[in-house]
Motif scaffolding. Structure first.
Motif, short mmCIF file in Angstrom:
data_model
loop_
_atom_site.label_atom_id
_atom_site.label_comp_id
_atom_site.label_asym_id
_atom_site.label_seq_id
_atom_site.Cartn_x
_atom_site.Cartn_y
_atom_site.Cartn_z
N ALA A 1 20.93 -7.72 27.30
CA ALA A 1 19.55 -7.83 27.80
C ALA A 1 18.78 -6.86 27.30
N HIS A 2 19.08 -5.52 26.81
CA HIS A 2 18.26 -4.53 26.47
C HIS A 2 18.11 -4.49 24.93
N LEU A 3 19.14 -4.85 24.38
CA LEU A 3 19.12 -4.85 22.92
C LEU A 3 18.23 -6.02 22.34
N TYR A 4 18.32 -6.98 23.20
CA TYR A 4 17.23 -8.19 22.92
C TYR A 4 15.91 -7.91 23.07
N GLY A 5 15.67 -7.17 24.35
CA GLY A 5 14.33 -6.83 24.70
C GLY A 5 13.85 -5.90 23.82
N ASN A 6 14.52 -4.88 23.20
CA ASN A 6 14.06 -3.98 22.23
C ASN A 6 13.71 -4.71 20.67
N MET A 7 14.67 -5.61 20.57
CA MET A 7 14.47 -6.30 19.51
C MET A 7 13.32 -7.23 19.33
N ASN A 8 12.85 -7.73 20.63
CA ASN A 8 11.98 -8.39 20.67
C ASN A 8 10.63 -7.82 20.74
N ASN A 9 10.75 -6.58 20.93
CA ASN A 9 9.56 -5.59 20.97
C ASN A 9 9.26 -5.21 19.33
N ASP A 10 10.49 -4.89 18.66
CA ASP A 10 10.23 -4.57 17.13
C ASP A 10 9.99 -5.88 16.29
N ILE A 11 10.42 -6.74 16.79
CA ILE A 11 9.75 -8.27 15.96
C ILE A 11 8.31 -8.45 16.34
N THR A 12 7.80 -8.33 17.46
CA THR A 12 6.59 -8.42 17.51
C THR A 12 5.62 -7.30 16.95
N SER A 13 6.09 -6.20 17.04
CA SER A 13 5.51 -5.19 16.26
C SER A 13 5.57 -5.04 14.92
N LYS A 14 6.31 -5.69 13.99
CA LYS A 14 6.57 -5.74 12.87
C LYS A 14 5.53 -6.97 12.26
N ALA A 15 5.37 -8.01 13.27
CA ALA A 15 4.30 -8.93 12.91
C ALA A 15 3.02 -8.24 12.82
N ILE A 16 2.54 -7.68 14.03
CA ILE A 16 1.43 -6.93 14.07
C ILE A 16 1.20 -6.22 13.06
N ILE A 17 2.08 -5.00 12.57
CA ILE A 17 1.85 -4.32 11.63
C ILE A 17 1.85 -4.74 10.10
N THR A 18 2.68 -5.92 10.00
CA THR A 18 2.29 -6.60 8.83
C THR A 18 0.99 -7.09 8.47
N GLY A 19 0.12 -7.66 9.49
CA GLY A 19 -1.17 -7.90 9.48
C GLY A 19 -2.09 -6.72 9.22
N PHE A 20 -1.70 -5.46 10.12
CA PHE A 20 -2.61 -4.31 9.86
C PHE A 20 -2.50 -3.87 8.55
N VAL A 21 -1.08 -3.70 7.83
CA VAL A 21 -0.99 -3.33 6.66
C VAL A 21 -2.07 -3.86 5.34
N GLN A 22 -1.96 -5.26 5.72
CA GLN A 22 -2.95 -5.91 4.81
C GLN A 22 -4.26 -5.69 4.67
N VAL A 23 -4.80 -5.02 5.88
CA VAL A 23 -6.11 -5.00 6.22
C VAL A 23 -6.95 -3.72 6.16
#
Length: 334
Positions: free
Chosen positions: A185-207
Motif C-alpha cells: 500500500a505504501h509503495l503504491y501510495g508513494n509511487m502515486n505521489n512521485d508519478i503525479t509530481s513527475k507530471a507536474i514538474i514536467t510541465g513546470f520545466v517547460q515553462v
C-alpha cells in the motif's frame, strides 16, 4: 490587554500560517486549471476545490485580524497568468486534486490534536471533513474513468497465523518473505505521489523562465524518476505490477501560467509532503529493506527541499513563518 480568545499558541499560528499560504497557492493553480477544462464532472470538482481554498483563506484572515496577526502575502494574482495556454489535460487535474487532498489532510489531521482554541479546532475539523469529501469525489470520478492508480489485489490469508521467525523483519538481500499488504500500500501510495509530481514538474520545466529554476525543477524530475524505479523494482521482485506514468497528460506549451516563485514553492511543498509520506511508509514497513528504501528516499527529498528553500531565499521569495522570540538577539549590545 488581549483576551485569551484573541491570542494564538505557537501551534495555532504555525498551522494556520501554513494552511493560509498553501491555499493561496492552491487558489492560483486551480483558477488557472478552470480556464482550460472541458469535462463537466472534472470542472465541478475543480470548482468545489477552489471554493474550499477561498473559504479557508477568508476564515484564516478573520482569525488573524482578531489576533492582530499580520496577514501573509502567500500567492496572489501576480503569480498566475490565466491567459496562458493549456498545459495539462483534463484527466491530469484529478491526479493533481488527489495530491492536493493528501497534502491538505496531512496538515489538517495533525493540527486537530495540537490546537486548543475551540474555534480553531473546529476550523481544522471542518477542513478535514471538506477535504475528505473532495477526495471521495475525485476517487469516484477516477474509478469511473478507469484512471485510478490502485494497488494490486492479493489473495486473503487462509487463516489466522502468528510470526515465529525473526527473518520476517531481517530482509535485506536474497529471498526474503513476500511484501505484506501495508508495505504494498505504501509503495503504491508513494509511487502515486512521485508519478503525479513527475507530471507536474514536467510541465513546470517547460515553462520556467529562470535557468537556475529550470535546472532545479529538472533535478526534481530526475529524483521522481529515480524513486519510481526503486519502488517499482521492489514490487516487480514479488511479481506485482507498477502503476503507469501520466506524463502523456502534459501538453508541449512553453508559455508559463505560473511565476517561478510559485513553481519552486510548489515543488518544495510537494516534496515536503513526500517526506511525511516516506516516513509514514517506513514506520509501517516490517521488512527492513523496504524501511531502508523509504529512509533513503526521505533523505534525498529533504536535501532537495533545502536547496529549493535556498533558491527562494536568494530571490527574496521566502516569507518568514511565525517563530519564537530570539532571546540571544535581545541581549544588550546585539
Amino acid at each position: 490587554m488581549k483576551t485569551d480568545q484573541s491570542q494564538l499558541t505557537a501551534a495555532e499560528m504555525g498551522k494556520l500560517w501554513a494552511t493560509y499560504v498553501g491555499n493561496t497557492m492552491g487558489k492560483c493553480v486551480l483558477s488557472y486549471y478552470l480556464q482550460h477544462v472541458n469535462d463537466k464532472e472534472i470542472k465541478g470538482i475543480l470548482q468545489f476545490a477552489l471554493g474550499l481554498c477561498e473559504d479557508y483563506i477568508q476564515d484564516i484572515e478573520a482569525i488573524f485580524k482578531k489576533a492582530d496577526f499580520p496577514i501573509p502575502v502567500g500567492f496572489t494574482k501576480d503569480d498566475v497568468n490565466l491567459e496562458a495556454p493549456r498545459l495539462y489535460e483534463d484527466d491530469f487535474y484529478l491526479h493533481y486534486l488527489q495530491y492536493l487532498g493528501k497534502a491538505g489532510m496531512s496538515i489538517y489531521s495533525v493540527a486537530i490534536p495540537l490546537v486548543t482554541r475551540k474555534d480553531i479546532r473546529d476550523f481544522f475539523v471542518k477542513t478535514l471533513h471538506d477535504t475528505s469529501q473532495l477526495m471521495v469525489q475525485v476517487n469516484d470520478v477516477l474509478l469511473s474513468k478507469n484512471a485510478s492508480i490502485n494497488p494490486p489485489v492479493i489473495p486473503p490469508p487462509e487463516g489466522v497465523d502468528f510470526i515465529t521467525k525473526q527473518s520476517f523483519l531481517n530482509v535485506f538481500f536474497g529471498n526474503g518473505r513476500p511484501l505484506q499488504g501495508l508495505e504494498i500500500a505504501h509503495l503504491y501510495g508513494n509511487m502515486n505521489n512521485d508519478i503525479t509530481s513527475k507530471a507536474i514538474i514536467t510541465g513546470f520545466v517547460q515553462v520556467a523562465k529562470s535557468e537556475k529554476v529550470r535546472q532545479y525543477l529538472d533535478r526534481g524530475k530526475n529524483l521522481n524518476e529515480k524513486h519510481i524505479d526503486l519502488m517499482s523494482d521492489k514490487l516487480s521482485k514479488d511479481g506485482l505490477p507498477s502503476p503507469s506514468l501520466i506524463d502523456h497528460l502534459v501538453r508541449p506549451s512553453t508559455e508559463s501560467p505560473f511565476s517561478d516563485k510559485l513553481m519552486v514553492y510548489h515543488k518544495i511543498d510537494m516534496f515536503a509532503m513526500k517526506i511525511r509520506e516516506y516516513a509514514n511508509g517506513a514506520s509501517l514497513s516490517a521488512r527492513k529493506d523496504v524501511a531502508a528504501l523509504f529512509a533513503k528516499c526521505q533523505l534525498e527529498v529533504s536535501l532537495y527541499v533545502e536547496d529549493g528553500a535556498n533558491i527562494m531565499i536568494d530571490h527574496g521569495w521566502l516569507e518568514q513563518p511565525p517563530e519564537a522570540v530570539d532571546r540571544d538577539g535581545l541581549q544588550a549590545g546585539h
